[in-house]
Design a protein around this motif. Structure first.
Motif, PDB file in Angstrom:
ATOM      1  N   ARG A  69      65.931  16.976 146.015  1.00 39.37           N
ATOM      2  CA  ARG A  69      65.205  16.210 145.174  1.00 39.37           C
ATOM      3  C   ARG A  69      63.727  16.848 144.747  1.00 39.37           C
ATOM      4  NH1 ARG A  69      65.319  11.045 144.039  1.00 39.37           N
ATOM      5  NH2 ARG A  69      63.121  10.649 144.320  1.00 39.37           N
ATOM      6  N   SER A  70      63.064  16.834 143.697  1.00 39.99           N
ATOM      7  CA  SER A  70      61.924  17.188 143.534  1.00 39.99           C
ATOM      8  C   SER A  70      61.448  18.710 143.871  1.00 39.99           C
ATOM      9  CB  SER A  70      60.689  16.282 144.393  1.00 39.99           C
ATOM     10  OG  SER A  70      60.922  15.093 144.253  1.00 39.99           O
ATOM     11  N   LEU A  71      62.357  19.528 143.049  1.00 37.48           N
ATOM     12  CA  LEU A  71      62.557  20.973 143.262  1.00 37.48           C
ATOM     13  C   LEU A  71      61.706  21.494 142.335  1.00 37.48           C
ATOM     14  CD1 LEU A  71      65.997  21.299 144.388  1.00 37.48           C
ATOM     15  CD2 LEU A  71      63.922  21.035 145.972  1.00 37.48           C
ATOM     16  N   THR A  72      61.062  22.710 142.428  1.00 34.33           N
ATOM     17  CA  THR A  72      60.501  23.710 141.289  1.00 34.33           C
ATOM     18  C   THR A  72      61.897  24.328 140.860  1.00 34.33           C
ATOM     19  OG1 THR A  72      60.066  25.375 142.977  1.00 34.33           O
ATOM     20  CG2 THR A  72      58.286  23.997 142.913  1.00 34.33           C
ATOM     21  N   SER A  73      61.282  25.235 139.863  1.00 30.77           N
ATOM     22  CA  SER A  73      62.539  25.857 138.955  1.00 30.77           C
ATOM     23  C   SER A  73      62.945  26.820 140.047  1.00 30.77           C
ATOM     24  CB  SER A  73      61.707  26.478 137.950  1.00 30.77           C
ATOM     25  OG  SER A  73      62.687  27.252 137.056  1.00 30.77           O
ATOM     26  N   ALA A  74      62.286  27.512 140.706  1.00 31.36           N
ATOM     27  CA  ALA A  74      62.821  28.580 141.694  1.00 31.36           C
ATOM     28  C   ALA A  74      63.575  27.954 142.687  1.00 31.36           C
ATOM     29  CB  ALA A  74      61.657  29.219 142.167  1.00 31.36           C
ATOM     30  N   ALA A  75      63.230  26.711 143.259  1.00 29.39           N
ATOM     31  CA  ALA A  75      63.945  26.092 144.352  1.00 29.39           C
ATOM     32  C   ALA A  75      65.255  25.594 143.581  1.00 29.39           C
ATOM     33  CB  ALA A  75      62.938  24.879 144.807  1.00 29.39           C
ATOM     34  N   THR A  76      65.165  25.083 142.468  1.00 27.23           N
ATOM     35  CA  THR A  76      66.569  24.648 141.836  1.00 27.23           C
ATOM     36  C   THR A  76      67.638  25.510 141.870  1.00 27.23           C
ATOM     37  OG1 THR A  76      65.500  22.852 140.505  1.00 27.23           O
ATOM     38  CG2 THR A  76      67.462  23.653 139.893  1.00 27.23           C
ATOM     39  N   TYR A 121      60.395  31.692 145.251  1.00 26.36           N
ATOM     40  CA  TYR A 121      60.716  30.649 145.952  1.00 26.36           C
ATOM     41  C   TYR A 121      59.968  30.904 147.657  1.00 26.36           C
ATOM     42  CZ  TYR A 121      63.024  26.660 148.407  1.00 26.36           C
ATOM     43  OH  TYR A 121      63.510  25.499 149.010  1.00 26.36           O
ATOM     44  N   SER A 122      59.959  31.927 147.952  1.00 27.77           N
ATOM     45  CA  SER A 122      59.245  32.537 149.276  1.00 27.77           C
ATOM     46  C   SER A 122      58.019  32.332 149.065  1.00 27.77           C
ATOM     47  CB  SER A 122      59.654  33.875 149.713  1.00 27.77           C
ATOM     48  OG  SER A 122      61.063  34.023 149.907  1.00 27.77           O
ATOM     49  N   ALA A 123      57.566  32.723 147.924  1.00 26.13           N
ATOM     50  CA  ALA A 123      55.991  32.730 147.490  1.00 26.13           C
ATOM     51  C   ALA A 123      55.458  31.369 147.555  1.00 26.13           C
ATOM     52  CB  ALA A 123      55.620  33.292 146.215  1.00 26.13           C
ATOM     53  N   GLU A 124      56.263  30.622 147.356  1.00 24.11           N
ATOM     54  CA  GLU A 124      56.036  28.911 147.268  1.00 24.11           C
ATOM     55  C   GLU A 124      55.526  28.429 148.789  1.00 24.11           C
ATOM     56  OE1 GLU A 124      58.825  26.693 145.264  1.00 24.11           O
ATOM     57  OE2 GLU A 124      58.415  27.694 142.942  1.00 24.11           O
ATOM     58  N   TYR A 125      56.272  29.126 149.455  1.00 25.26           N
ATOM     59  CA  TYR A 125      56.136  28.681 150.945  1.00 25.26           C
ATOM     60  C   TYR A 125      54.819  29.390 151.621  1.00 25.26           C
ATOM     61  CZ  TYR A 125      60.345  25.956 151.860  1.00 25.26           C
ATOM     62  OH  TYR A 125      61.217  25.146 151.744  1.00 25.26           O
ATOM     63  N   GLN A 126      54.722  30.595 151.180  1.00 24.33           N
ATOM     64  CA  GLN A 126      53.457  31.648 151.547  1.00 24.33           C
ATOM     65  C   GLN A 126      52.448  30.622 151.109  1.00 24.33           C
ATOM     66  OE1 GLN A 126      53.772  35.883 151.307  1.00 24.33           O
ATOM     67  NE2 GLN A 126      56.168  35.497 150.482  1.00 24.33           N
ATOM     68  N   SER A 127      52.192  30.235 150.002  1.00 28.44           N
ATOM     69  CA  SER A 127      50.969  29.620 149.626  1.00 28.44           C
ATOM     70  C   SER A 127      50.660  28.450 150.282  1.00 28.44           C
ATOM     71  CB  SER A 127      51.312  29.291 148.073  1.00 28.44           C
ATOM     72  OG  SER A 127      52.191  28.381 147.934  1.00 28.44           O
ATOM     73  N   GLN A 128      51.389  27.996 151.080  1.00 30.06           N
ATOM     74  CA  GLN A 128      51.061  26.712 151.972  1.00 30.06           C
ATOM     75  C   GLN A 128      50.569  27.246 153.163  1.00 30.06           C
ATOM     76  OE1 GLN A 128      54.484  24.488 152.294  1.00 30.06           O
ATOM     77  NE2 GLN A 128      54.858  24.321 150.101  1.00 30.06           N
ATOM     78  N   GLY A 129      50.605  28.412 153.633  1.00 31.54           N
ATOM     79  CA  GLY A 129      49.749  29.072 154.754  1.00 31.54           C
ATOM     80  C   GLY A 129      50.719  28.761 155.870  1.00 31.54           C
ATOM     81  N   GLY A 130      50.137  29.195 157.198  1.00 31.22           N
ATOM     82  CA  GLY A 130      50.683  28.984 158.156  1.00 31.22           C
ATOM     83  C   GLY A 130      52.117  29.808 158.586  1.00 31.22           C
ATOM     84  N   ALA A 179      70.425  25.421 135.780  1.00 35.60           N
ATOM     85  CA  ALA A 179      70.739  25.252 137.049  1.00 35.60           C
ATOM     86  C   ALA A 179      70.407  23.827 137.425  1.00 35.60           C
ATOM     87  CB  ALA A 179      69.533  26.146 137.566  1.00 35.60           C
ATOM     88  N   ALA A 180      69.599  23.095 136.914  1.00 38.80           N
ATOM     89  CA  ALA A 180      69.538  21.758 137.233  1.00 38.80           C
ATOM     90  C   ALA A 180      70.629  20.883 137.182  1.00 38.80           C
ATOM     91  CB  ALA A 180      68.118  21.006 136.595  1.00 38.80           C
ATOM     92  N   GLU A 181      71.138  21.107 136.120  1.00 38.13           N
ATOM     93  CA  GLU A 181      72.520  20.465 135.792  1.00 38.13           C
ATOM     94  C   GLU A 181      73.575  20.572 136.667  1.00 38.13           C
ATOM     95  OE1 GLU A 181      75.887  20.783 132.052  1.00 38.13           O
ATOM     96  OE2 GLU A 181      73.960  21.004 131.715  1.00 38.13           O
TER      97      GLU A 181
END
Length: 264
Positions: A69-76, A121-130, A179-181
């Protein structure tokens, strides 16, 4: 003495006649015939489910809190690839070879695209830090565990086979657009299972179809029977297990042996 006996006999006869005159006949009222209550049956426990098992929470919008649920394009796109990866690893049967072959073909055709998607998709996680890598790995473990829920395996494998068949005949450039479908198709058997399990857990009753309701005798002549609507739910009085937070079993991340040339 003879005269006394005659008088006494007459007196007794008159006394009995008087008692008979005072008797009143008592007749039971005829039984009242009323339609029998329609038979009902509780929604069954879905095949493979166990009482008390944990499933994702039901959300206010009527859906379930699955990892898809609630995924970005890359995550989908990456979740779609992950689901098909689980299918290639776990699905067994007549279509096993076909699923693996089509999955490997997809990896070959979409090799460059999938590498770019994973990077985004990895960059989305990196952008959150930690410690983004731990969060990413944990999320992937939960995703693989979700797609590996055993009671849903049959429906999931059938859906994966359809998705891979569609991918194999569709233009390569349509992979991202659909991809979403396609991910929704992989997710659907899990949602259906969760709804069926909740119906059982909540004690939902469903009418049993029958040609005609037989007649039964009411317990009392003046009994009033209010028929129940066929679609009116009847709640079970039996206690049901309390809902528990969703916590899927931890399994080792799957791996699949593929042609090394696919990964070049």
């Amino acid at each position: 003495m003879a005269k006394l006996r005659i008088v006494s006999g007459v007196a007794i006869g008159l006394s009995l006649a008087g008692c008979a005159a005072r008797e009143t006949a008592k007749v039971a009222p005829p039984p009242v015939m009323v339609p029998a209550q329609p038979q009902v049956a509780r929604a069954p426990l879905p095949p493979g489910a166990t009482p008390g098992m944990r499933i994702p929470a039901l959300l206010p919008d009527g859906n379930y809190a699955t990892p898809n649920r609630s995924l970005t394009s890359a995550a989908t796109i990456w979740h779609l690839r992950s689901g098909l990866n689980v299918a290639a690893l776990a699905c067994r049967g007549a279509d096993e070879g076909q699923i693996v072959t089509r999955y490997n073909t997809m990896l070959t055709v979409q090799r460059i695209n999938l590498a770019a998607v994973e990077k985004r998709y990895s960059a989305e996680y990196q952008s959150q830090g930690g410690d983004w890598r731990d969060r990413y790995d944990d999320a992937m473990t939960r995703l693989y565990n979700f797609f590996s829920i055993t009671p849903v395996r049959r429906g999931f494998c059938a859906a994966a086979d359809e998705v891979l068949a569609d991918i194999s005949v569709a233009p390569a450039e349509a992979f991202d657009l659909k991809a979403a479908e396609r991910l929704e198709k992989l997710n659907a058997p899990f949602i259906a299972f969760f709804r069926a399990y909740d119906a059982w857990r909540n004690g939902t009753m469903v009418p049993v179809q029958q040609a005609a309701a037989p007649l039964t005798i009411a317990a009392q002549a003046n009994a009033q029977v209010v028929p129940r609507s066929a679609d009116q739910p009847v709640l079970s009085s039996q206690p049901v297990p309390a809902a528990k937070p969703y916590s899927p079993p931890v399994i080792n991340p799957p791996s699949l042996k593929v042609d090394p040339a696919v990964l070049q």
